[in-house]
Design a protein around this motif. Structure first.
Motif, PDB file in Angstrom:
ATOM      1  N   HIS A   1     -98.397  -8.754 -63.615  1.00  0.00           N
ATOM      2  CA  HIS A   1     -97.047  -8.343 -63.204  1.00  0.00           C
ATOM      3  C   HIS A   1     -96.416  -7.523 -64.315  1.00  0.00           C
ATOM      4  CE1 HIS A   1     -93.155  -8.317 -61.276  1.00  0.00           C
ATOM      5  NE2 HIS A   1     -92.617  -8.620 -62.448  1.00  0.00           N
TER       6      HIS A   1
ATOM      7  N   PHE B   1     -98.240   1.318 -60.843  1.00  0.00           N
ATOM      8  CA  PHE B   1     -99.402   1.059 -59.986  1.00  0.00           C
ATOM      9  C   PHE B   1    -100.525   2.072 -60.185  1.00  0.00           C
ATOM     10  CE2 PHE B   1     -96.315  -1.280 -57.138  1.00  0.00           C
ATOM     11  CZ  PHE B   1     -96.911  -2.531 -57.316  1.00  0.00           C
TER      12      PHE B   1
ATOM     13  N   ARG C   1    -104.070 -11.708 -61.847  1.00  0.00           N
ATOM     14  CA  ARG C   1    -102.987 -10.787 -61.477  1.00  0.00           C
ATOM     15  C   ARG C   1    -102.213 -10.325 -62.714  1.00  0.00           C
ATOM     16  NH1 ARG C   1     -99.984 -12.722 -55.937  1.00  0.00           N
ATOM     17  NH2 ARG C   1    -101.756 -13.704 -54.910  1.00  0.00           N
TER      18      ARG C   1
ATOM     19  N   THR D   1     -98.805  -0.550 -50.511  1.00  0.00           N
ATOM     20  CA  THR D   1     -97.768  -1.226 -51.292  1.00  0.00           C
ATOM     21  C   THR D   1     -96.688  -1.783 -50.375  1.00  0.00           C
ATOM     22  OG1 THR D   1     -98.156   0.268 -53.148  1.00  0.00           O
ATOM     23  CG2 THR D   1     -96.108  -0.964 -53.165  1.00  0.00           C
TER      24      THR D   1
ATOM     25  N   LEU E   1    -101.083 -10.092 -51.570  1.00  0.00           N
ATOM     26  CA  LEU E   1    -100.537 -10.568 -52.832  1.00  0.00           C
ATOM     27  C   LEU E   1     -99.110 -11.085 -52.670  1.00  0.00           C
ATOM     28  CD1 LEU E   1    -101.815  -7.616 -55.054  1.00  0.00           C
ATOM     29  CD2 LEU E   1    -102.665  -9.974 -55.123  1.00  0.00           C
TER      30      LEU E   1
ATOM     31  N   THR F   1    -100.779  -5.577 -60.293  1.00  0.00           N
ATOM     32  CA  THR F   1    -100.687  -6.124 -58.934  1.00  0.00           C
ATOM     33  C   THR F   1     -99.253  -6.251 -58.429  1.00  0.00           C
ATOM     34  OG1 THR F   1    -100.808  -8.370 -59.851  1.00  0.00           O
ATOM     35  CG2 THR F   1    -102.874  -7.375 -59.099  1.00  0.00           C
ATOM     36  N   SER F   2     -98.273  -6.319 -59.328  1.00  0.00           N
ATOM     37  CA  SER F   2     -96.872  -6.389 -58.880  1.00  0.00           C
ATOM     38  C   SER F   2     -95.962  -5.800 -59.948  1.00  0.00           C
ATOM     39  CB  SER F   2     -96.458  -7.833 -58.558  1.00  0.00           C
ATOM     40  OG  SER F   2     -96.604  -8.679 -59.687  1.00  0.00           O
TER      41      SER F   2
ATOM     42  N   SER G   1    -107.702  -7.878 -65.339  1.00  0.00           N
ATOM     43  CA  SER G   1    -108.465  -7.536 -64.143  1.00  0.00           C
ATOM     44  C   SER G   1    -109.923  -7.960 -64.270  1.00  0.00           C
ATOM     45  CB  SER G   1    -108.363  -6.038 -63.889  1.00  0.00           C
ATOM     46  OG  SER G   1    -109.059  -5.668 -62.720  1.00  0.00           O
TER      47      SER G   1
ATOM     48  N   HIS H   1     -95.479  -5.415 -54.437  1.00  0.00           N
ATOM     49  CA  HIS H   1     -96.849  -5.910 -54.567  1.00  0.00           C
ATOM     50  C   HIS H   1     -97.809  -4.810 -54.129  1.00  0.00           C
ATOM     51  CE1 HIS H   1     -95.940 -10.173 -55.348  1.00  0.00           C
ATOM     52  NE2 HIS H   1     -94.918 -10.004 -54.530  1.00  0.00           N
ATOM     53  N   ALA H   2     -98.971  -4.785 -54.750  1.00  0.00           N
ATOM     54  CA  ALA H   2     -99.951  -3.747 -54.434  1.00  0.00           C
ATOM     55  C   ALA H   2    -100.428  -3.828 -53.000  1.00  0.00           C
ATOM     56  CB  ALA H   2    -101.136  -3.829 -55.396  1.00  0.00           C
ATOM     57  N   ASP H   3    -100.410  -5.032 -52.407  1.00  0.00           N
ATOM     58  CA  ASP H   3    -100.760  -5.169 -50.988  1.00  0.00           C
ATOM     59  C   ASP H   3    -100.121  -6.429 -50.429  1.00  0.00           C
ATOM     60  OD1 ASP H   3    -102.662  -7.515 -51.132  1.00  0.00           O
ATOM     61  OD2 ASP H   3    -103.842  -6.098 -52.318  1.00  0.00           O
TER      62      ASP H   3
END
Length: 475
Positions: free
Chosen positions: A193, A218, A191, A83, A250, A224-225, A186, A245-247
């Motif tokens: 939010h 999460f 995405r 994250t 993103l 994803t955000s 998904s 953000h998850a990663d």
């Protein structure tokens, strides 16, 4: 002017504002009730206000504090080691950046869309306007005011780049069914939010306190955000928010770089370039000072206040709570036809030293009064409910505000796209604001007038009025 004279003038100006402490203003402000917290934030702000977040290599202290705040927020909402996040100026900027990142992440989509419940914060409509992403509004359940997962899923198509849910929605304080919405999005590779600007910092603590908080963070597959405001229930000075953000992949879409000019290569993590280190440092100091156990105590106090105020409201003849709130926000509506209007109740409450926020009807949601309840309301619940009952009694005695037939006809004939200065002046006169007069002491007649105007016309009228307010004084 001397420094003392300037500060004295500022203090005099502030006397005309709504109170920001003591739990008397139930919108716009968040008060922990903790002694010394504002002073700590102010001192930290002063220490870093001249530092510039534009370049983290020049001001590594700001980089450290931002990463600390992101880590704290991520830990609260189920973040993983992947994250990442950015500190922004507020919830609107966080929401804007979430939409921008989603759009930039799908540059193959020529006409991007985002699917929104009709209760979503207006910041997402602002993002649609600014970034050319079409907003697809999906009606919510007319009783619970929660997003309809099946309807949201049906609205997703090949051009959808983002689906949004609220935790909670501002208008009614309910948490959308995030798990069901995220599952559908998904499955289509879209995405999700979660706008947890209000709830992100308090819902996890409410859950610890025993509240039944639906899953929203999460830990929900497909999210994803998430946006989390620190100037809300983290009780930090305004304005500080975190977009998570998850990663990192993103997040990349809302970063900006420009080397196409003869100056420095401009690198921005948010919409701003120059960013004062003051708000960031103030938030960092407050979060470290209050600590995890402190926030849990504040959440328990807030939950107790919400419970008592809600129980008291439900005993006031003519009032009801809309939906079934999951958090710290309540919306009070009329029950039946009690012979009074809520705009007058709001005026009466202000006479008694309270500010409650009128919300206009929209879809299945009737005119209501919004309450943002904070830890500072603990201990003052009985006084609030007593004044609310007295305000209702006074409003019932006065009777509802009625917009005259002539004025209603004038409003019905107006085209928001062709509104003339003369028509606007006529409405101002009808509202008692002719000749540039300031706002009257009571807002019920103006709110009643705005309530009969269609939404687009109301927007235009208020924007024109805003233009009148923001004019420099004559010299």
């Amino acid at each position: 002017m001397s420094a003392g004279d300037v500060l004295a003038e500022l203090a005099a100006l502030r006397e005309g504002d709504l109170p920001t402490h003591g739990g008397r203003t139930l919108a716009y402000v968040y008060d922990s009730g903790l002694a010394g917290l504002d002073e700590l934030g102010a001192r930290a702000h002063a220490l870093a206000s001249s530092a510039n977040g534009l370049d983290p290599t020049a001001f590594p202290s700001l980089l450290r504090m931002e990463n600390d705040l992101v880590a704290s927020a991520a830990a609260l909402v189920g973040g993983t080691p992947d994250t990442v996040g950015s500190v922004t100026s507020g919830g609107t900027e966080s929401c804007l950046l979430a939409v921008l990142a989603a759009r930039e992440g799908r540059r193959d989509v020529a006409e991007p869309k985002m699917v929104l419940p009709t209760t979503v914060h207006a910041a997402f409509h602002k993002a649609a306007h600014l970034f050319g992403v079409r907003a697809v509004d999906v009606p919510v359940d007319p009783v619970t005011f929660r997003a309809d997962p099946a309807a949201m899923a049906a609205a997703i198509d090949e051009n959808t780049v983002l689906v949004v849910a609220s935790a909670p929605s501002y208008a009614h304080g309910v948490v959308d069914p995030v798990a069901e919405i995220a599952r559908a999005a998904s499955a289509r590779g879209v995405r999700v939010h979660v706008d947890a600007c209000i709830g992100g910092w308090v819902l996890p603590y409410l859950r610890r306190a025993g509240a039944a908080v639906p899953p929203f963070d999460f830990t929900v597959p497909g999210v994803t955000s998430i946006s989390v405001d620190l100037h809300k229930y983290a009780y930090c000075p305004k304005g500080v928010s975190v977009l998570l953000h998850a990663d990192a992949g993103l997040r990349r879409g809302h970063y900006f770089a420009s080397a196409g000019w003869p100056g420095y290569t401009m690198l921005n993590t948010t919409l701003q370039s120059t960013r004062s280190g003051g708000p960031l440092a103030a938030a960092w100091a407050v979060v470290r000072h209050v600590g995890d156990a402190g926030y849990e105590r504040l959440a328990r106090d807030t939950l107790a206040a919400v419970t008592e105020i809600r129980a008291g409201v439900e005993k006031v003849d003519g009032l009801r709570v809309l939906g079934s709130p999951d958090s710290t926000l309540l919306a009070l509506a009329l029950e039946g036809e009690p012979g009074f209007d809520l705009f007058t109740v709001a005026d009466e409450m202000k006479e008694r030293g309270w500010y409650v926020q009128p919300q206009f009807a929209h879809g299945a949601s009737p005119v209501n009064l919004h309450l943002t309840i904070t830890a500072a309301n603990r201990g003052g619940e009985a006084a609030f409910v007593a004044d609310l009952a007295a305000s209702v009694a006074a409003a019932r005695e006065a009777g509802p505000v009625v917009v005259g037939a002539e004025l209603e006809q004038l409003i019905a004939a107006l085209d928001p796209d062709r509104l003339t200065p003369e028509q606007f002046e006529g409405l101002l006169a009808g509202a008692g604001l002719a000749g540039g007069a300031g706002l009257p002491g009571r807002m019920a007649p103006i709110n009643a007038l705005l309530a009969v105007a269609p939404a687009r016309l109301r927007e235009r009228l208020l924007l024109e009025f805003l233009g009148l307010l923001y004019r420099p004084p004559s010299r």
